[in-house]
Design a protein around this motif. Sequence first.
Motif, mmCIF file in Angstrom:
data_model
loop_
_atom_site.group_PDB
_atom_site.id
_atom_site.type_symbol
_atom_site.label_atom_id
_atom_site.label_comp_id
_atom_site.label_asym_id
_atom_site.label_seq_id
_atom_site.Cartn_x
_atom_site.Cartn_y
_atom_site.Cartn_z
ATOM 1 N N GLU A 132 26.953 100.585 26.085
ATOM 2 C CA GLU A 132 25.704 101.197 26.556
ATOM 3 C C GLU A 132 25.525 102.015 26.104
ATOM 4 O O GLU A 132 26.235 103.077 25.486
ATOM 5 N N ILE A 133 24.068 102.301 25.956
ATOM 6 C CA ILE A 133 23.082 102.799 25.011
ATOM 7 C C ILE A 133 22.242 103.949 26.081
ATOM 8 O O ILE A 133 21.157 102.692 25.975
ATOM 9 N N PHE A 138 20.587 101.097 28.391
ATOM 10 C CA PHE A 138 20.793 99.804 28.568
ATOM 11 C C PHE A 138 22.018 99.263 27.739
ATOM 12 O O PHE A 138 23.173 99.773 27.299
ATOM 13 N N ARG A 139 22.512 98.514 28.505
ATOM 14 C CA ARG A 139 23.896 97.611 29.025
ATOM 15 C C ARG A 139 24.037 96.773 27.812
ATOM 16 O O ARG A 139 23.330 95.680 26.776
ATOM 17 N N VAL A 140 24.171 97.203 26.617
ATOM 18 C CA VAL A 140 24.976 96.559 25.650
ATOM 19 C C VAL A 140 25.714 95.223 25.816
ATOM 20 O O VAL A 140 27.312 95.219 25.540
ATOM 21 N N GLU A 141 25.095 94.203 24.814
ATOM 22 C CA GLU A 141 26.192 92.839 24.342
ATOM 23 C C GLU A 141 26.686 92.538 23.392
ATOM 24 O O GLU A 141 27.495 91.927 22.929
ATOM 25 N N LYS A 142 25.742 92.656 22.211
ATOM 26 C CA LYS A 142 25.918 92.359 21.246
ATOM 27 C C LYS A 142 25.130 92.758 20.046
ATOM 28 O O LYS A 142 23.971 93.762 20.903
ATOM 29 N N ILE A 143 25.619 93.179 18.934
ATOM 30 C CA ILE A 143 24.723 93.898 18.339
ATOM 31 C C ILE A 143 24.926 92.821 16.917
ATOM 32 O O ILE A 143 25.673 92.565 16.178
ATOM 33 N N LEU A 144 23.504 92.984 16.356
ATOM 34 C CA LEU A 144 22.823 92.115 14.766
ATOM 35 C C LEU A 144 22.640 93.356 13.880
ATOM 36 O O LEU A 144 21.989 93.603 14.055
ATOM 37 N N LEU A 145 22.963 92.843 12.905
ATOM 38 C CA LEU A 145 22.802 94.267 11.727
ATOM 39 C C LEU A 145 22.930 93.106 10.999
ATOM 40 O O LEU A 145 23.386 92.300 9.864
#
Lengths: 151, 151
Positions: free
Chosen positions: B123-124, B127-134
Amino acid sequence: MESKQGRREKKNERASKLRRLGLRATPQRLAILAFLEGNRNHPSAEEIYQALKPRFPSLSLATVYSTLEILERAGEIQILTIDPERRRFDPDPTPHAHFYCRLCGRVFDLPPGEPVLEELPEEIEGFRVEKILLCVYGVCPGCRGRHKEGT
Amino acid sequence: MESKQGRREKKNERASKLRRLGLRATPQRLAILAFLEGNRNHPSAEEIYQALKPRFPSLSLATVYSTLEILERAGEIQILTIDPERRRFDPDPTPHAHFYCRLCGRVFDLPPGEPVLEELPEEIEGFRVEKILLCVYGVCPGCRGRHKEGT
DNA sequence: CTTTATGCAAATGCTTTGCACTTTT
DNA sequence: AAAAGTGCAAAGCATTTGCATAAAG
């Protein structure tokens, strides 16, 4: 409320900015710039179009798209690919992370340094770097409250 | 060259993987899995479809899309939004950075830790984080050689 | 035999294009 | 005037949908 004079000044600033970039200061572009200024909603082209149409009935979606592309190339805005359905636009061209809520579809700016987005290196292993997007997906605070699945 | 037996084994592995996920092991899905396996090209749905059509003439694009979506939800692949034109698919579901070359349109995996993609926090800031794309954009080594603008 | 998946074709929706016309400069 | 930008309607494509048929378990 904002003074008539203040508005005129900002308009002039926008016009100069456009001319500085070698672009003509048309009413459409000024309107798009004004709408984007300080807008944290990461609107889509359609949203920009709909918002401006009442005041600029002649505005066309094609012009919105073309202006946004030009502004991106000039480094004034960012075009985000975070939303799988449509392009979203961010008036803040400095690199920062974005969050896409899969429930409400809203795009949020994440506080700088939260997922650390270090300054972009000129080059990574032979790849010339021009732009970095950090896209975080999940559920936003508002939607977490409404639907109470998981944390 | 690969033995007939080796191929049969892999096929069984794929079938079990699908069943483990509660999915039926259809020839189409097995073919898509096989095509994706070890594929570093980040193909589009159309590319997958075209590549498989010769061996599976009855395959339809709709099935390709549906299978890929199912595989993403099962955590077996990643759907990338890095390419503004079309969805690209990555058989490697672990978080790593991607590079999009604006000249040739190819998508590359970047070496892990290059732009550091730290493990995704749960979590940030609410915000509940499920996936990150860079997503990194620019010009790839091959295209830098061919066109010699800038470095 | 029940359930799930496939294939087809049509529909949807975002984005682009071509071109005649209008505005800036 | 010349150059650049706009608006319109049509075209282009990627992706989705509905539904009848087929295959998997």
